[in-house]
Enzyme design. Structure first.
Site, PDB file in Angstrom:
ATOM      1  N   LYS A  49      13.102 -15.376 -10.124  1.00  0.00           N
ATOM      2  CA  LYS A  49      12.545 -14.129 -11.735  1.00  0.00           C
ATOM      3  C   LYS A  49      11.762 -15.170 -12.447  1.00  0.00           C
ATOM      4  CE  LYS A  49      13.873 -11.769  -9.742  1.00  0.00           C
ATOM      5  NZ  LYS A  49      14.739 -11.345  -8.536  1.00  0.00           N
TER       6      LYS A  49
ATOM      7  N   ASN B 242      -1.849   1.590   5.452  1.00  0.00           N
ATOM      8  CA  ASN B 242      -0.725   0.934   5.438  1.00  0.00           C
ATOM      9  C   ASN B 242      -0.049   0.282   6.102  1.00  0.00           C
ATOM     10  OD1 ASN B 242       1.849  -1.084   4.247  1.00  0.00           O
ATOM     11  ND2 ASN B 242       2.637   1.209   3.553  1.00  0.00           N
ATOM     12  N   GLY B 243      -0.689  -1.296   5.975  1.00  0.00           N
ATOM     13  CA  GLY B 243       0.067  -2.048   7.225  1.00  0.00           C
ATOM     14  C   GLY B 243      -1.292  -3.033   7.500  1.00  0.00           C
TER      15      GLY B 243
ATOM     16  N   GLU C 294      17.443 -17.922  -7.539  1.00  0.00           N
ATOM     17  CA  GLU C 294      17.285 -16.940  -8.023  1.00  0.00           C
ATOM     18  C   GLU C 294      16.553 -16.782  -9.352  1.00  0.00           C
ATOM     19  OE1 GLU C 294      16.984 -13.518  -6.914  1.00  0.00           O
ATOM     20  OE2 GLU C 294      17.007 -12.785  -8.022  1.00  0.00           O
TER      21      GLU C 294
ATOM     22  N   GLU D  38       7.643 -14.866 -11.044  1.00  0.00           N
ATOM     23  CA  GLU D  38       7.060 -13.740 -10.249  1.00  0.00           C
ATOM     24  C   GLU D  38       7.145 -13.325 -11.466  1.00  0.00           C
ATOM     25  OE1 GLU D  38      10.091 -12.098  -6.842  1.00  0.00           O
ATOM     26  OE2 GLU D  38      10.924 -11.775  -8.659  1.00  0.00           O
TER      27      GLU D  38
ATOM     28  N   LYS E 254       6.616  -4.397  -4.398  1.00  0.00           N
ATOM     29  CA  LYS E 254       7.845  -4.230  -4.367  1.00  0.00           C
ATOM     30  C   LYS E 254       8.246  -4.335  -2.801  1.00  0.00           C
ATOM     31  CE  LYS E 254      11.528  -3.100  -6.001  1.00  0.00           C
ATOM     32  NZ  LYS E 254      12.340  -3.923  -6.412  1.00  0.00           N
TER      33      LYS E 254
ATOM     34  N   ARG F 213       5.298  -0.384  -6.194  1.00  0.00           N
ATOM     35  CA  ARG F 213       4.952  -0.886  -5.124  1.00  0.00           C
ATOM     36  C   ARG F 213       3.939  -2.203  -4.363  1.00  0.00           C
ATOM     37  NH1 ARG F 213       6.833   2.398  -0.098  1.00  0.00           N
ATOM     38  NH2 ARG F 213       5.407   1.365   1.326  1.00  0.00           N
TER      39      ARG F 213
ATOM     40  N   HIS G 106      17.303 -37.234  -6.026  1.00  0.00           N
ATOM     41  CA  HIS G 106      17.152 -37.730  -4.888  1.00  0.00           C
ATOM     42  C   HIS G 106      15.429 -37.083  -5.268  1.00  0.00           C
ATOM     43  CE1 HIS G 106      20.509 -39.336  -3.413  1.00  0.00           C
ATOM     44  NE2 HIS G 106      20.747 -38.155  -3.838  1.00  0.00           N
TER      45      HIS G 106
ATOM     46  N   TRP H 271      -3.306  -2.569  -1.771  1.00  0.00           N
ATOM     47  CA  TRP H 271      -2.564  -4.098  -2.032  1.00  0.00           C
ATOM     48  C   TRP H 271      -2.621  -4.920  -0.532  1.00  0.00           C
ATOM     49  CZ3 TRP H 271       0.163  -8.326  -0.376  1.00  0.00           C
ATOM     50  CH2 TRP H 271       0.669  -9.594  -0.598  1.00  0.00           C
TER      51      TRP H 271
ATOM     52  N   CYS I   8       0.601  -1.490  -0.495  1.00  0.00           N
ATOM     53  CA  CYS I   8       0.096  -0.063   0.465  1.00  0.00           C
ATOM     54  C   CYS I   8       0.570   1.173   0.350  1.00  0.00           C
ATOM     55  CB  CYS I   8      -0.681   0.319   1.038  1.00  0.00           C
ATOM     56  SG  CYS I   8      -2.168  -1.572   1.661  1.00  0.00           S
TER      57      CYS I   8
HETATM   58  C1  G6P Z   1       9.532  -8.070  -2.358  1.00  0.00           C
HETATM   59  C2  G6P Z   1       9.852  -7.914  -3.693  1.00  0.00           C
HETATM   60  C3  G6P Z   1      11.364  -8.490  -3.541  1.00  0.00           C
HETATM   61  C4  G6P Z   1      12.811  -8.468  -3.166  1.00  0.00           C
HETATM   62  C5  G6P Z   1      10.914  -9.227  -1.339  1.00  0.00           C
HETATM   63  C6  G6P Z   1      12.662  -8.621  -0.188  1.00  0.00           C
HETATM   64  O1  G6P Z   1       9.449  -9.448  -2.201  1.00  0.00           O
HETATM   65  O2  G6P Z   1       9.332  -7.924  -4.453  1.00  0.00           O
HETATM   66  O3  G6P Z   1      12.129  -8.384  -5.465  1.00  0.00           O
HETATM   67  O4  G6P Z   1      13.185  -9.514  -3.374  1.00  0.00           O
HETATM   68  O5  G6P Z   1      10.614  -8.298  -1.301  1.00  0.00           O
HETATM   69  O6  G6P Z   1      12.830  -6.888  -0.259  1.00  0.00           O
HETATM   70  P1  G6P Z   1      14.075  -6.515   0.561  1.00  0.00           P
HETATM   71  O7  G6P Z   1      13.753  -4.950  -0.251  1.00  0.00           O
HETATM   72  O8  G6P Z   1      13.924  -6.693   1.761  1.00  0.00           O
HETATM   73  O9  G6P Z   1      15.731  -6.394  -0.372  1.00  0.00           O
END
Ligand code: G6P
Length: 609
Positions: A486, A98-99, A482, A489, A604, A27, A505, A74, A2
Site C-alpha cells: 500500500k 485494449n490488450g 500488504e 503503491e 486497476k 483503471r 538475515h 495505459w 486501457c
Molecule cells: C493490480 C491492482 C491491484 C490488484 C492486482 C490484482 O495491480 O492495482 O490493486 O491487487 O492488480 O488484481 P485483481 O483484480 O486480480 O485482484
C-alpha cells in the site's frame, strides 16, 4: 488498464464517450482519445494525461456526432505521447484497442511491405492497417474486420469505425473485457458496465472470440469466422451511486471506510444460523471440496496477499496442505499437479490476465476442482470456474485495493470453515462461535477506523522518508507485505516487508534512525518472539511504529511508538490489522501530495500480462 467506450446513437455521442471515459479513469491510463464521424468525415482528438485534457480539446473544437469510439491508454508499446495515443487511423478507419497484439512485429513487416506507413510505436496501429488491407479484398466492413481480427494473436478488445460506413461500429473481444449496452436511442460498447450506466442497464457480455456489429437500431454477434451466436441480455444491478465519490476526498478513503458495510454485505448470506449452509460456493460445493487433498491459491498483487493469509488458516484450522502462487509465475512454471487439488483463484476484478491464464494452465494440468473468489459477478474469472463466491464489496475504484482485500479474507475464512467441517475438524460449538466472530467483524472494524486521527499524526513523520520496513510474523507477515505494498503503491516510498524472524538475515543491515520500522504486533503466541526482534531494531537506533492489541502488555517508550487496536481478534485479527496500514499509506500520500486513486504507472485492472 486501457478502457474503451464506443457509441452509435441518435443523440450526440461525444458527452457519452467523455463521461464513459471518466468512469473508466480508475483503471489507470496515461493518455486519452476519441474518433467520430461528422459531416466532414473522420475526426480524431487525442491528449496526453487526463480525460479532462481531452474534454478541453472537445470543447475547443466543438466536435459532435452520432457514432464514435474512445479510449484511455495505459502505455505498453511506446511511451505515453499523443502520437501513440489511440485511436489509430488507417485511411478512413479508426481503431481503439485494449490488450497486446503479440504478433504485431510480423504483421507490421508485412503491412510495411504492402506500403502502409506507421506513425506510432504501438502494436495497435497494425490492426488499423490490417483492416484497411482486408478492405481491399472485400467491401464488407464487418467481414474485413473479422478477417483481420482472426490474424491477431494475443489478448485484446477492439472497437473500429469507418468513414464509408458511418452507421456501424465493429467490436471484438479476445481475452480482454468488452460488453455491449443496449438503449432506446442506440447501442454502445465498453470495457466496463460503469461506463454505460449513464445510458443503459441492459448489458450483453461478449465471450472470448466474439465479434459484434452495432448499428443505431440493433446488433449482431458472430464468432470470428462469421458464425452467428446468441448472447443473453442481462440487467445490470450496479447502482450508479456505488461509483460516486460522495462525501469523500478520494475513492481509496471511501473504500477504506466502506469496509464494515462491504463485510456485512459479503457475510449477509450467513444469516443468523449457527452452522454454515451447504452450497455457499455453488451447488457442487460439497462434492468438489470433500475429497480435495490440497489447496492451490493463485492470484496477483493484493489478492495474492489474501491468499498468503489464508494458507495459515487452511493448514491450521482445516488441516489441508496449501500452496499460494503468484499467477504470472505459476502459469509458466513446470509444476507437479494433482487432480485432487482445489484450485482457488482470487481476484477483485476477475479480469487479471495472468490469473485467468494461470487458471487455464491449472485446468490443462487436469485440475478441475476450481473455485474463484471475485468481486465482479459478470467477470471472465467467474464464468471460468466450477464454483464461485462473490464478495459484495461493491465497485472498487482506487487502484490500491482495500475493501476487496478484507472481503476476500472473509470469504477465505468461510472456505476454511467449510473445509474444516467436511474434514471433521469443526465441532458444532466451534462452528457457531466462528460464525459469530465473522458476524461481529463489521463492528470490530468500525472501531479500528476510529484510530484515523492518531494515524494521521504518525503519517506526518513518514512523509519525508525514502524507505520503510514492515515486519510481521505468522499470518500477520502477509499483512506486513500488504502494508508495504500500500505504501509503495500510493506514496512512492520504497517499502519492504519481512517476516520479523528474518531480520538478522539481511534487512537489519538497513536499519538506522532514518528507517522507520512498522511492526504488526497482535497479541498472539508469536508476540514474545516479535518483541525480541523489535529490540534488535531499537538497539540499532531504528524508530519503531508498533500496531498492538488492546490487551497487549507492550508499552510505548523512547523510539517505540505504539498504537493499540481496540480488540484482540484471534484468527481473524489479520482483517483488523491491515486497516491501520491502509490508513497510514493513505495519509502519507495526502501529505506527499501524490495522486492517491491513480498512482503513477499503475492500473486497476491488469488485463495484459
Ligand atoms: C493490480 C491492482 C491491484 C490488484 C492486482 C490484482 O495491480 O492495482 O490493486 O491487487 O492488480 O488484481 P485483481 O483484480 O486480480 O485482484
Amino acid at each position: 488498464m486501457c478502457g474503451i467506450v464506443a457509441a452509435v446513437a441518435d443523440r450526440d455521442i461525444v458527452p457519452v464517450l467523455l463521461e464513459g471515459l471518466r468512469k473508466l479513469e480508475y483503471r489507470g491510463y496515461d493518455s486519452a482519445g476519441l474518433a467520430l464521424i461528422d459531416a466532414d468525415g473522420l475526426r480524431r482528438l487525442r491528449a496526453v494525461g487526463r480525460v479532462s485534457g481531452l474534454a478541453a480539446q472537445v470543447e475547443e473544437s466543438h466536435v459532435s456526432g452520432h457514432i464514435g469510439i474512445s479510449h484511455t491508454r495505459w502505455a505498453t508499446h511506446g511511451v505515453p505521447c499523443e502520437r501513440n495515443a489511440h485511436p489509430h487511423i488507417s485511411g478512413g478507419l479508426a481503431v481503439v484497442h485494449n490488450g497486446i497484439i503479440e504478433n504485431h512485429e510480423a504483421l507490421r513487416l508485412r503491412l510495411k511491405g504492402e506500403g502502409y506507413e506507421f506513425t506510432s510505436d504501438t502494436d495497435t496501429e497494425v490492426v488499423a492497417h490490417l483492416i484497411a488491407s482486408e478492405l481491399k479484398k472485400t467491401a464488407d466492413f464487418f467481414t474485413a474486420a473479422r478477417t483481420a481480427i482472426a490474424q491477431l494473436q494475443g489478448a485484446f478488445a477492439i472497437a473500429v469505425l469507418r468513414q464509408d460506413n458511418p452507421d456501424r461500429l465493429v467490436v471484438a473481444r479476445e481475452g480482454a473485457p468488452l460488453l455491449l449496452g443496449l438503449a432506446e436511442d442506440g447501442n454502445y460498447a465498453a470495457s466496463d458496465v460503469a461506463a454505460l450506466l449513464q445510458v443503459t442497464r441492459r448489458i450483453v457480455y461478449l465471450e472470448n472470440g466474439d465479434c459484434a456489429e452495432l448499428t443505431r437500431d440493433g446488433f449482431r454477434i458472430t464468432r470470428v469466422d462469421g458464425t452467428p451466436v446468441e448472447r443473453a441480455e442481462t440487467e445490470s444491478q450496479l447502482s450508479a451511486d456505488a461509483v460516486e465519490l460522495g462525501q469523500y476526498r478520494h475513492y481509496m478513503q471511501k473504500e477504506i471506510f466502506e469496509q464494515p458495510v462491504a463485510l456485512s454485505n459479503t457475510l449477509e448470506m450467513l444469516g443468523t444460523a449457527r452452522s454454515i449452509q451447504p452450497g455457499l460456493f455453488g451447488a457442487d460445493t460439497e462434492s468438489l471440496l470433500k475429497d480435495a487433498r490440497q489447496v492451490l491459491i493463485i492470484a496477483c498483487g493484493t489478492s495474492y496477499h489474501a491468499g498468503l493469509v489464508a494458507r495459515y488458516w487452511l493448514e491450521a484450522i482445516a488441516g489441508i496442505p496449501c500452496n499460494v502462487e503468484v499467477a504470472s509465475e505459476y502459469r509458466y512454471r513446470e509444476s507437479v499437479s494433482d487432480p485432487d487439488t482445489l484450485v482457488v483463484t482470487l481476484s477483485q476484478s476477475g479480469e487479471t490476465a495472468d490469473t485467468l491464464a494461470a487458471l487455464e494452465h491449472a485446468k490443462a494440468q487436469g485440475m478441475t476442482r476450481t473455485l474463484c473468489i471475485c468481486n465482479v459477478p459478470e467477470s471472465s474469472l467467474v464464468r471460468a470456474n466450477a464454483l464461485r463466491f462473490i464478495t459484495r464489496a461493491g465497485p472498487e475504484i482506487g487502484v490500491a485495493s482495500t475493501k476487496a482485500f478484507t472481503t476476500q479474507l472473509a470469504a477465505l475464512y468461510l472456505l476454511t470453515l467449510i473445509l474444516a467441517k467436511l474434514r471433521g475438524r469443526l465441532s458444532p460449538a466451534l462452528e457457531a462461535s466462528e460464525l459469530q466472530a465473522l458476524r461481529h467483524l463489521p463492528s470490530a472494524l468500525t472501531k479500528v477506523l476510529e484510530l484515523e486521527p492518531q494515524i494521521r499524526e504518525w503519517s506526518e513523520r513518514f512523509a519525508m522518508k525514502q524507505d520503510a520496513l514492515f515486519l510481521g510474523r505468522g499470518r500477520h507477515y502477509p499483512i506486513a507485505l500488504e502494508g508495504a505494498l500500500k505504501l509503495k503503491e500510493i506514496t512512492y516510498i520504497h517499502a519492504e516487508a519481512y517476516p520479523a524472524g528474518e531480520l538478522k538475515h539481511g534487512p537489519l543491515a538497513l536499519v538506522d534512525k532514518e528507517m522507520p520500522v512498522i511492526a504488526v504486533a497482535p497479541n498472539d503466541i508469536l508476540l514474545e518472539k516479535l518483541k525480541s526482534n523489535l529490540q534488535e531494531v531499537r538497539a540499532r537506533g531504528g524508530e519503531l511504529y508498533v500496531f498492538a492489541d488492546a490487551d497487549s502488555e507492550m508499552m510505548a517508550s523512547d523510539g517505540i511508538h505504539l498504537m493499540r487496536l481496540p480488540e484482540h481478534y484471534g484468527q481473524l485479527s489479520a482483517l483488523l490489522h491491515v486497516v491501520p496500514l491502509q490508513l497510514l499509506a493513505y495519509h502519507v500520500a495526502l501529505v506527499r501530495g501524490t495522486d492517491v486513486d491513480k498512482p503513477r504507472n499503475l492500473a486497476k485492472s491488469v488485463t495484459v500480462e
